[in-house]
Design an enzyme around this catalytic site. Structure first.
Site, PDB file in Angstrom:
ATOM      1  N   ASP A 181       0.663  -1.109  -0.085  1.00 43.81           N
ATOM      2  CA  ASP A 181      -0.076   0.016   0.100  1.00 43.81           C
ATOM      3  C   ASP A 181       0.804   1.266   0.020  1.00 43.81           C
ATOM      4  O   ASP A 181       2.154   1.243   0.457  1.00 43.81           O
ATOM      5  CB  ASP A 181      -0.757   0.033   1.205  1.00 43.81           C
ATOM      6  CG  ASP A 181      -2.380   0.765   1.104  1.00 43.81           C
ATOM      7  OD1 ASP A 181      -3.281   0.181   0.877  1.00 43.81           O
ATOM      8  OD2 ASP A 181      -1.993   2.094   0.936  1.00 43.81           O
ATOM      9  N   LYS A 214      -1.003   3.737   7.080  1.00 41.22           N
ATOM     10  CA  LYS A 214      -1.919   2.583   7.167  1.00 41.22           C
ATOM     11  C   LYS A 214      -0.689   1.484   7.409  1.00 41.22           C
ATOM     12  O   LYS A 214      -1.188   0.421   8.182  1.00 41.22           O
ATOM     13  CB  LYS A 214      -2.523   2.234   6.023  1.00 41.22           C
ATOM     14  CG  LYS A 214      -3.770   1.544   5.831  1.00 41.22           C
ATOM     15  CD  LYS A 214      -4.604   1.485   4.593  1.00 41.22           C
ATOM     16  CE  LYS A 214      -5.601   2.404   4.556  1.00 41.22           C
ATOM     17  NZ  LYS A 214      -6.383   2.084   3.489  1.00 41.22           N
ATOM     18  N   THR A 249     -13.095  -3.555  -8.646  1.00 36.48           N
ATOM     19  CA  THR A 249     -14.332  -3.551  -9.343  1.00 36.48           C
ATOM     20  C   THR A 249     -14.344  -2.348 -10.434  1.00 36.48           C
ATOM     21  O   THR A 249     -13.692  -1.157 -10.195  1.00 36.48           O
ATOM     22  CB  THR A 249     -15.890  -2.968  -8.526  1.00 36.48           C
ATOM     23  OG1 THR A 249     -15.794  -3.922  -7.435  1.00 36.48           O
ATOM     24  CG2 THR A 249     -16.885  -2.970  -9.533  1.00 36.48           C
ATOM     25  N   PHE A 278     -16.768 -10.342  -3.941  1.00 37.64           N
ATOM     26  CA  PHE A 278     -18.065 -10.259  -3.519  1.00 37.64           C
ATOM     27  C   PHE A 278     -18.169 -10.091  -1.918  1.00 37.64           C
ATOM     28  O   PHE A 278     -19.227 -10.083  -1.815  1.00 37.64           O
ATOM     29  CB  PHE A 278     -18.981 -11.296  -3.975  1.00 37.64           C
ATOM     30  CG  PHE A 278     -18.822 -11.729  -5.586  1.00 37.64           C
ATOM     31  CD1 PHE A 278     -19.644 -10.711  -6.267  1.00 37.64           C
ATOM     32  CD2 PHE A 278     -17.988 -12.429  -6.130  1.00 37.64           C
ATOM     33  CE1 PHE A 278     -19.748 -11.001  -7.923  1.00 37.64           C
ATOM     34  CE2 PHE A 278     -17.948 -12.712  -7.626  1.00 37.64           C
ATOM     35  CZ  PHE A 278     -18.753 -11.613  -8.429  1.00 37.64           C
ATOM     36  N   PHE A 320     -32.115  -9.145   1.018  1.00 35.87           N
ATOM     37  CA  PHE A 320     -32.132  -7.820   0.362  1.00 35.87           C
ATOM     38  C   PHE A 320     -33.219  -7.045  -0.465  1.00 35.87           C
ATOM     39  O   PHE A 320     -33.588  -6.438  -1.160  1.00 35.87           O
ATOM     40  CB  PHE A 320     -31.111  -7.522  -0.934  1.00 35.87           C
ATOM     41  CG  PHE A 320     -29.642  -7.624  -0.666  1.00 35.87           C
ATOM     42  CD1 PHE A 320     -28.854  -6.533  -0.703  1.00 35.87           C
ATOM     43  CD2 PHE A 320     -29.103  -8.864  -0.060  1.00 35.87           C
ATOM     44  CE1 PHE A 320     -27.597  -6.485  -0.134  1.00 35.87           C
ATOM     45  CE2 PHE A 320     -27.891  -8.963   0.302  1.00 35.87           C
ATOM     46  CZ  PHE A 320     -26.804  -7.551   0.478  1.00 35.87           C
ATOM     47  N   CYS A 358     -19.444   0.486  -2.074  1.00 30.52           N
ATOM     48  CA  CYS A 358     -19.822  -0.126  -3.451  1.00 30.52           C
ATOM     49  C   CYS A 358     -21.092   0.168  -4.238  1.00 30.52           C
ATOM     50  O   CYS A 358     -21.026   0.500  -5.229  1.00 30.52           O
ATOM     51  CB  CYS A 358     -19.725  -1.835  -3.109  1.00 30.52           C
ATOM     52  SG  CYS A 358     -18.102  -2.162  -2.517  1.00 30.52           S
ATOM     53  N   LYS A 382     -21.583   3.660  -6.197  1.00 33.14           N
ATOM     54  CA  LYS A 382     -20.548   4.257  -7.135  1.00 33.14           C
ATOM     55  C   LYS A 382     -20.884   2.852  -8.300  1.00 33.14           C
ATOM     56  O   LYS A 382     -20.722   3.091  -9.394  1.00 33.14           O
ATOM     57  CB  LYS A 382     -19.236   3.949  -6.684  1.00 33.14           C
ATOM     58  CG  LYS A 382     -18.323   2.888  -6.532  1.00 33.14           C
ATOM     59  CD  LYS A 382     -16.948   3.064  -6.132  1.00 33.14           C
ATOM     60  CE  LYS A 382     -16.063   1.828  -5.897  1.00 33.14           C
ATOM     61  NZ  LYS A 382     -15.976   0.794  -7.030  1.00 33.14           N
TER      62      LYS A 382
HETATM   63  N1  LIG Z   1     -15.077  -2.570   0.219  1.00 28.73           N
HETATM   64  C1  LIG Z   1     -15.920  -3.296  -0.094  1.00 28.73           C
HETATM   65  O1  LIG Z   1     -16.804  -3.966   0.580  1.00 28.73           O
HETATM   66  C2  LIG Z   1     -15.803  -3.884  -1.657  1.00 28.73           C
HETATM   67  C3  LIG Z   1     -16.220  -5.110  -1.794  1.00 28.73           C
HETATM   68  C4  LIG Z   1     -16.161  -5.811  -3.319  1.00 28.73           C
HETATM   69  C5  LIG Z   1     -15.279  -4.909  -4.056  1.00 28.73           C
HETATM   70  N2  LIG Z   1     -14.806  -3.653  -3.906  1.00 28.73           N
HETATM   71  C6  LIG Z   1     -13.924  -3.007  -4.878  1.00 28.73           C
HETATM   72  O2  LIG Z   1     -12.520  -3.177  -4.392  1.00 28.73           O
HETATM   73  C7  LIG Z   1     -11.697  -1.933  -4.901  1.00 28.73           C
HETATM   74  C8  LIG Z   1     -11.116  -1.706  -3.455  1.00 28.73           C
HETATM   75  O3  LIG Z   1     -12.117  -1.375  -2.311  1.00 28.73           O
HETATM   76  P1  LIG Z   1     -11.630  -0.969  -1.042  1.00 28.73           P
HETATM   77  O4  LIG Z   1     -12.911  -0.754  -0.148  1.00 28.73           O
HETATM   78  O5  LIG Z   1     -10.620  -2.111  -0.431  1.00 28.73           O
HETATM   79  O6  LIG Z   1     -10.993   0.458  -1.105  1.00 28.73           O
HETATM   80  P2  LIG Z   1     -10.001   1.075  -0.042  1.00 28.73           P
HETATM   81  O7  LIG Z   1     -10.019   2.489  -0.052  1.00 28.73           O
HETATM   82  O8  LIG Z   1     -10.522   0.595   1.467  1.00 28.73           O
HETATM   83  O9  LIG Z   1      -8.675   0.441  -0.302  1.00 28.73           O
HETATM   84  C9  LIG Z   1      -7.842   0.800  -1.515  1.00 28.73           C
HETATM   85  C10 LIG Z   1      -6.213   0.785  -1.185  1.00 28.73           C
HETATM   86  O10 LIG Z   1      -5.488   1.081  -2.268  1.00 28.73           O
HETATM   87  C11 LIG Z   1      -4.445   1.637  -1.982  1.00 28.73           C
HETATM   88  N3  LIG Z   1      -3.927   2.341  -2.988  1.00 28.73           N
HETATM   89  C12 LIG Z   1      -4.368   3.299  -3.984  1.00 28.73           C
HETATM   90  N4  LIG Z   1      -3.712   3.481  -4.904  1.00 28.73           N
HETATM   91  C13 LIG Z   1      -2.332   2.494  -4.548  1.00 28.73           C
HETATM   92  C14 LIG Z   1      -1.270   2.348  -5.386  1.00 28.73           C
HETATM   93  N5  LIG Z   1      -1.035   3.062  -6.446  1.00 28.73           N
HETATM   94  N6  LIG Z   1      -0.316   1.601  -4.797  1.00 28.73           N
HETATM   95  C15 LIG Z   1      -0.526   0.930  -3.637  1.00 28.73           C
HETATM   96  N7  LIG Z   1      -1.730   1.055  -2.926  1.00 28.73           N
HETATM   97  C16 LIG Z   1      -2.603   1.981  -3.621  1.00 28.73           C
HETATM   98  C17 LIG Z   1      -5.118   2.902  -0.913  1.00 28.73           C
HETATM   99  O11 LIG Z   1      -4.195   3.427  -0.023  1.00 28.73           O
HETATM  100  C18 LIG Z   1      -5.956   1.988   0.004  1.00 28.73           C
HETATM  101  O12 LIG Z   1      -5.433   1.472   1.280  1.00 28.73           O
HETATM  102  C19 LIG Z   1     -12.727  -0.945  -5.249  1.00 28.73           C
HETATM  103  O13 LIG Z   1     -12.687  -1.332  -6.663  1.00 28.73           O
HETATM  104  C20 LIG Z   1     -14.103  -1.473  -4.704  1.00 28.73           C
HETATM  105  O14 LIG Z   1     -15.165  -1.249  -5.591  1.00 28.73           O
HETATM  106  C21 LIG Z   1     -14.926  -3.112  -2.579  1.00 28.73           C
END
Ligand SMILES: NC(=O)c1ccc[n+]([C@@H]2O[C@H](COP(=O)([O-])OP(=O)(O)OC[C@H]3O[C@@H](n4cnc5c(N)ncnc54)[C@H](O)[C@@H]3O)[C@@H](O)[C@H]2O)c1
Length: 435
Positions: A30, A35, A121, A152, A249, A260, A263
């Site tokens: 990250d 973090k 996603t 998911f 749901f 999610c 967006k």
């Molecule tokens: N949160 C959910 O419930 C969920 C569920 C399924 C899918 N998703 C999808 O997964 C993806 C991530 O979501 P999330 O909730 O984990 O987001 P998040 O913001 O919690 O985590 C993303 C992480 O990526 C890091 N990051 C960004 N650019 C970076 C880079 N260039 N190098 C290294 N680290 C980098 C950020 O610092 C952050 O810690 C999204 O596309 C989201 O739609 C999320």
């Protein structure tokens, strides 16, 4: 197997610890150094049941390591999962900045075969874009594949969902990519659905939008019930027992939130419009969802008449129970509307208060649910935490200035409220108690 995960947020970190739990060796990357400092100490930067335990277990087992350098991820694992954020831009288009940056860095550091897997996603055809980006920026001629493996998991039960998924979807366009992903998921006892990369990308957006549609349908029914005198819980119960429909749901509330659904629904509409496919149904989900919270606010305002200087207790701040994630949380939007109208807020949430304080330092943060209700002109329930369900309504009545409750999640005991002569408004149901 050595696996790299880029982006250690809600998805990347859960993926990392769960793969470690299944016996793989993981490097999580990250670029957020604050973090990372927490993670290296075994502290999760967000609340997720069971996360700290697994994190500490696999730091100790040495199957989980962290780095702030994407270059390290390219060197470490033959399979590299991209788990960075894909937020919304204007009109709902997904912002691919983080994904592209990662793809460029992978390209510049590629020395031998790597399987690059999108777990974030992403819109359909992103796999093709990643492939083109890596080919364009690559310094050598090392081979690579790009695959899609959508996630998911649900926040609040993310570890359980990841360790025991309903299915794993892998979108691949080579036998080698399929075989490597099968190796990653060898320890998982669930169906593996193998598709093209584009179909896998679409499965994720379609699944989230369909779930958002179900919630929105229940919310629309709730409005119809309020207008007609029917009861939405009875209606959805009667519908949900039909296996073709299912009960999940279909609960009416104050609208969906989280990182999610809002967006992803907007992104799917945008994808369809770009491909010149009618997106009015999908756009409608998002518009109806925004209207649902407005209708709830209007109900509160209509009942309380003047909101200026009224004190409102809010139970629940996170977008759902068991998380401290406030992204697109309906409670926060409601608080902004109430504050704008001049109301004062006494807020409570079992885990999301520290994050809320950063955004709204002027709120009163209560030590417990009863403290939040103290002296309030009304109590509003925004998140259905189990402890709110279990709170003794007699104690709530004893501390409220006026015994009025707006239950935005239909989670409180209406019969008990009526016995106590409390006025309780639900969603899609007639109010109980004295007017
Ligand atoms: N949160 C959910 O419930 C969920 C569920 C399924 C899918 N998703 C999808 O997964 C993806 C991530 O979501 P999330 O909730 O984990 O987001 P998040 O913001 O919690 O985590 C993303 C992480 O990526 C890091 N990051 C960004 N650019 C970076 C880079 N260039 N190098 C290294 N680290 C980098 C950020 O610092 C952050 O810690 C999204 O596309 C989201 O739609 C999320």
């Amino acid at each position: 197997m050595k696996v790299s995960v880029i982006g250690s947020g809600h998805v990347g970190l859960v993926t990392g610890v769960c793969f470690a739990e299944k016996g793989h060796e993981i490097l999580c990357v990250d670029h957020d150094t604050e973090k990372l400092a927490k993670l290296k100490k075994g502290e999760s930067p967000f609340y997720e049941p069971g996360m700290n335990e697994l994190l500490q277990k696999h730091l100790a087992s040495k199957r989980l390591q962290f780095s702030n350098r994407t270059e390290d991820a390219v060197e470490y694992g033959q399979a590299i999962f991209i788990c960075v954020g894909t937020p919304s831009t204007a009109r709902g288009k997904a912002d691919m900045t983080f994904v592209e940056k990662v793809a460029q860095t992978i390209a510049e550091n590629l020395k031998e075969y790597r399987l690059v897997i999108e777990k974030s996603t992403v819109p359909i055809k992103t796999g093709e874009r990643i492939k083109r980006t890596i080919a364009r920026y690559a310094k050598g001629d090392a081979q690579f594949d790009v695959a899609s493996n959508p996630e998911f998991l649900r926040e609040g039960s993310a570890i359980e969902d990841t360790l025991k998924p309903d299915r794993v979807v892998v979108g691949v366009d080579s036998a080698k990519a399929e075989s490597l992903l099968r190796e990653v998921y060898a320890g998982f006892n669930c169906p593996i659905v193998v598709t093209s990369v584009g179909s896998a990308e679409l499965i994720k957006h379609a699944s989230n939008s369909f779930l958002a549609l179900k919630i929105t349908f229940a919310n629309w029914l709730a409005r119809l019930c309020e207008a007609s005198g029917a009861d939405v819980e009875q209606v959805v119960h009667g519908m949900g027992l039909d296996h073709r429909i299912g009960k999940h749901f279909l609960n009416a509330g104050i609208g969906y939130g989280g990182s999610c659904f809002p967006k992803d629904v907007d992104a799917l509409a945008h994808i369809a419009e770009e491909l010149r496919v009618d997106a009015s149904m999908i756009r409608g989900i998002s518009d109806m969802n925004k209207g649902q919270l407005q209708a709830f606010y209007d109900k509160i305002e209509k009942e309380l008449w003047v909101l200026t200087d009224k004190t409102i207790a809010i139970w629940g701040l996170a977008f759902k129970p068991n998380t401290d994630d406030l992204r697109e949380a309906p409670a926060l939007r409601l608080i902004e509307m109430l504050k704008k109208a001049g109301a004062k807020i006494r807020a409570h949430d079992p885990v999301a208060m520290p994050n809320t304080r950063k955004l709204h330092p002027d709120l009163y943060f209560a030590k417990d649910a009863i403290d939040a209700a103290h002296g309030a002109d009304a109590l509003v329930v925004c998140t259905e935490w189990p402890q709110y369900r279990e709170t003794d309504l007699a104690k709530v009545k004893a501390v409220l200035r006026v015994p009025i409750i707006f239950d935005g999640r239909n989670c409180l005991d209406r019969k008990r409220a009526a016995e106590l002569n409390m006025r309780l408004f639900g969603i899609g149901k007639s109010a109980v108690g004295p007017a």
